[in-house]
Motif scaffolding. Sequence first.
Motif, PDB file in Angstrom:
ATOM      1  N   LYS A  67       0.830  -1.206   0.000  1.00 55.60           N
ATOM      2  CA  LYS A  67       0.000   0.000   0.000  1.00 55.60           C
ATOM      3  C   LYS A  67       0.858   1.248   0.000  1.00 55.60           C
ATOM      4  N   LYS A  68       1.902   1.252   0.825  1.00 57.11           N
ATOM      5  CA  LYS A  68       2.796   2.415   0.886  1.00 57.11           C
ATOM      6  C   LYS A  68       3.650   2.528  -0.363  1.00 57.11           C
ATOM      7  N   ASP A  69       4.161   1.396  -0.843  1.00 55.43           N
ATOM      8  CA  ASP A  69       5.072   1.420  -1.984  1.00 55.43           C
ATOM      9  C   ASP A  69       4.380   1.893  -3.260  1.00 55.43           C
ATOM     10  N   LEU A  70       3.124   1.492  -3.457  1.00 55.54           N
ATOM     11  CA  LEU A  70       2.387   1.879  -4.660  1.00 55.54           C
ATOM     12  C   LEU A  70       1.504   3.097  -4.431  1.00 55.54           C
ATOM     13  N   HIS A  71       1.561   3.657  -3.219  1.00 57.89           N
ATOM     14  CA  HIS A  71       0.774   4.853  -2.873  1.00 57.89           C
ATOM     15  C   HIS A  71      -0.726   4.615  -3.110  1.00 57.89           C
ATOM     16  N   LEU A  72      -1.213   3.522  -2.530  1.00 59.68           N
ATOM     17  CA  LEU A  72      -2.603   3.141  -2.718  1.00 59.68           C
ATOM     18  C   LEU A  72      -3.493   3.737  -1.634  1.00 59.68           C
ATOM     19  N   THR A  73      -4.730   3.991  -1.989  1.00 54.84           N
ATOM     20  CA  THR A  73      -5.737   4.357  -0.992  1.00 54.84           C
ATOM     21  C   THR A  73      -6.401   3.070  -0.502  1.00 54.84           C
ATOM     22  N   SER A  74      -7.130   3.166   0.598  1.00 54.16           N
ATOM     23  CA  SER A  74      -7.849   1.990   1.109  1.00 54.16           C
ATOM     24  C   SER A  74      -8.855   1.486   0.083  1.00 54.16           C
ATOM     25  N   GLY A 120       5.126 -14.498 -11.875  1.00 54.18           N
ATOM     26  CA  GLY A 120       6.490 -14.039 -12.070  1.00 54.18           C
ATOM     27  C   GLY A 120       6.581 -12.576 -12.433  1.00 54.18           C
ATOM     28  N   LEU A 121       5.455 -12.019 -12.919  1.00 51.66           N
ATOM     29  CA  LEU A 121       5.427 -10.612 -13.328  1.00 51.66           C
ATOM     30  C   LEU A 121       4.825  -9.706 -12.252  1.00 51.66           C
ATOM     31  N   ALA A 122       4.519 -10.261 -11.067  1.00 47.82           N
ATOM     32  CA  ALA A 122       3.874  -9.463 -10.013  1.00 47.82           C
ATOM     33  C   ALA A 122       4.705  -8.248  -9.632  1.00 47.82           C
ATOM     34  N   GLY A 123       6.026  -8.411  -9.658  1.00 43.28           N
ATOM     35  CA  GLY A 123       6.898  -7.309  -9.258  1.00 43.28           C
ATOM     36  C   GLY A 123       6.947  -6.161 -10.232  1.00 43.28           C
ATOM     37  N   THR A 124       6.311  -6.325 -11.390  1.00 43.35           N
ATOM     38  CA  THR A 124       6.315  -5.242 -12.378  1.00 43.35           C
ATOM     39  C   THR A 124       5.234  -4.194 -12.097  1.00 43.35           C
ATOM     40  N   ALA A 125       4.378  -4.431 -11.115  1.00 43.62           N
ATOM     41  CA  ALA A 125       3.307  -3.470 -10.785  1.00 43.62           C
ATOM     42  C   ALA A 125       3.901  -2.255 -10.076  1.00 43.62           C
ATOM     43  N   HIS A 126       3.608  -1.076 -10.603  1.00 40.55           N
ATOM     44  CA  HIS A 126       4.102   0.164 -10.002  1.00 40.55           C
ATOM     45  C   HIS A 126       2.988   1.175  -9.744  1.00 40.55           C
ATOM     46  N   THR A 127       1.780   0.846 -10.196  1.00 36.96           N
ATOM     47  CA  THR A 127       0.627   1.723  -9.994  1.00 36.96           C
ATOM     48  C   THR A 127      -0.572   0.872  -9.591  1.00 36.96           C
ATOM     49  N   ALA A 128      -1.643   1.532  -9.214  1.00 38.21           N
ATOM     50  CA  ALA A 128      -2.862   0.801  -8.863  1.00 38.21           C
ATOM     51  C   ALA A 128      -3.372   0.012 -10.063  1.00 38.21           C
ATOM     52  N   THR A 129      -3.320   0.611 -11.246  1.00 39.05           N
ATOM     53  CA  THR A 129      -3.780  -0.085 -12.454  1.00 39.05           C
ATOM     54  C   THR A 129      -2.931  -1.320 -12.723  1.00 39.05           C
ATOM     55  N   GLY A 130      -1.625  -1.191 -12.568  1.00 38.50           N
ATOM     56  CA  GLY A 130      -0.742  -2.340 -12.744  1.00 38.50           C
ATOM     57  C   GLY A 130      -1.057  -3.451 -11.754  1.00 38.50           C
ATOM     58  N   LEU A 131      -1.376  -3.072 -10.526  1.00 44.48           N
ATOM     59  CA  LEU A 131      -1.753  -4.048  -9.508  1.00 44.48           C
ATOM     60  C   LEU A 131      -3.040  -4.761  -9.900  1.00 44.48           C
ATOM     61  N   TYR A 132      -4.015  -4.015 -10.408  1.00 43.49           N
ATOM     62  CA  TYR A 132      -5.276  -4.619 -10.834  1.00 43.49           C
ATOM     63  C   TYR A 132      -5.026  -5.661 -11.924  1.00 43.49           C
ATOM     64  N   VAL A 133      -4.196  -5.324 -12.896  1.00 41.48           N
ATOM     65  CA  VAL A 133      -3.932  -6.229 -14.017  1.00 41.48           C
ATOM     66  C   VAL A 133      -3.246  -7.510 -13.524  1.00 41.48           C
ATOM     67  N   VAL A 134      -2.231  -7.344 -12.690  1.00 45.24           N
ATOM     68  CA  VAL A 134      -1.496  -8.506 -12.187  1.00 45.24           C
ATOM     69  C   VAL A 134      -2.405  -9.401 -11.352  1.00 45.24           C
ATOM     70  N   ARG A 135      -3.172  -8.816 -10.456  1.00 46.88           N
ATOM     71  CA  ARG A 135      -4.033  -9.627  -9.590  1.00 46.88           C
ATOM     72  C   ARG A 135      -5.154 -10.294 -10.377  1.00 46.88           C
ATOM     73  N   PHE A 136      -5.604  -9.661 -11.455  1.00 45.20           N
ATOM     74  CA  PHE A 136      -6.635 -10.275 -12.291  1.00 45.20           C
ATOM     75  C   PHE A 136      -6.116 -11.572 -12.896  1.00 45.20           C
ATOM     76  N   PHE A 137      -4.931 -11.535 -13.483  1.00 42.80           N
ATOM     77  CA  PHE A 137      -4.415 -12.730 -14.157  1.00 42.80           C
ATOM     78  C   PHE A 137      -3.906 -13.780 -13.165  1.00 42.80           C
TER      79      PHE A 137
END
Length: 495
Positions: A67-74, A120-137
């Motif tokens: 949450k802190k690293d990607l600057h996410l809101t709750s 293996g690509l989970a670490g490539t997430a740097h934004t909330a959108t990137g997190l959404y894409v990784v968690r979806f797949f």
Amino acid sequence: MASSTSTGIRTNFMNVVVNPANLKCSSLPLFSLRNQYSVNFHLSWLGFFVAFLSWFAFSPLIPDVIKKDLHLTSAQVGNSNVVSLCATLLVRVVAGPLVDRFGPRKVMAGLLICGAIPSGLAGTAHTATGLYVVRFFIGILGGTFVACQAWTTAFFDKNVVGTANALAGGWGNAGGGFTFIVMIALYNSLLSDGLTPHVAWRAAFAIVPVPFLLTVAIATLVLGTDHPAGRWSDRHKAIAYGVQNKDTIPASPKDKEVAFTKEGSGDIHVTVSAAQAVESELDFAVNEPVTWALAVKVITRPLTWLPALAYLTTFGYELAIDANLANVLFTLYDSPTFGQTKAGYIASVFGFLNVFTRPLGGYFGDMIYKKFGVPGKKYLLIILGVAQGLLSIGLGLYIDNNQHPSLTIIIVLLILTAFACEAANGVNFSLVPHCNPCSNGFMSGIVGGTGNFGGIIFAMIFRFQPAPLGKAFWISGAIAVGINLLLTVVRVPRV
């Protein structure tokens, strides 16, 4: 030469006992790897177990470091939980028909391999959108549950299928609790080795999930088998054998037992108990490929939605708790002595209890089936679902009505809720094989997918009712009580 029976309230955990009518195992030889029944059982739960190493890997780390690293809101954290569940819902619905056509072994291996790629690509997430894409797949991995349950149903007979399904599901589900401990411990270890939080959580994904997913996928393809008859395309031969040799099946309780030795397995002496003499549709059911006509028939039967809607309230609730409990505890007790690590370890208990709670539910389902048939399983399922709802209501009201709620009392209530919830999940998949048995893969996909839909519903409740903290618990409990009571009107077969 080993021989034993599986009658009464005792379950044979040592020897292989095969029903010649369908070649399914009517014992649970869990402590041997010298037969195909044991090997496939252990591969089924192991595939589901390792799926959690990636599927749930975000949950213990997201309340604080991610949450802190990607600057996410709750709100964005909640959205990512919902996105993951949506993917699993879609995959489970698709996995069911794939199992009926290609068999559970191939589907299990395929899902593990496909899920390893986004892991293996989970670490490539740097934004909330990137997190959404990784968690979806990564959510693809949740579909392994369908293959897991269809696999054990294909290999174990009606007198033990509830226990077999529940053991495989429970031990597999324990991967959720195991993931909390492993990911937190690994993350802290990487920090102590000098990595920054930004790098440590990303490295953890590369170190744990991917190698395990690929290793188990390969083992599944190399060591597993599709069906007791051999290849998935040969599954009808098992029933043909049973019809040709129907004289070996006990016709009445007077025929206590009959010896049967599988060809090529001369060291295994198989007995068939009189308890198996009562025929049900499940005895001679064979998975058939899903057609539009068959899909409409299954979907329009009320019996299909009895376990599906019950699973919505129990497994859906469990998914939401697994995803949100660490965050709730962290919010309630955040202090210098209570941080992300402690919240994660406590939250892991809910998942770890699956090791014995879910199998216990399946065992009770099999025991009650011997006396009361399928209706006994139905009412046991409903009772546990209502109990889970009432306990969740009590937990939520306790949190909201106490300015400083006791952590001990919350843990006790969580354990009791977990017992009812997870035991109900075990009973559920002792009931599923009796519902549309010729479409077990499709049926497992519907029930599993509906469970995930429940996870989305309950996750949305936690997402949009974040305060007071207990509100989401008592709302979820009220929904569970209401739905389970409505299911009492659905009729089930006698056997």
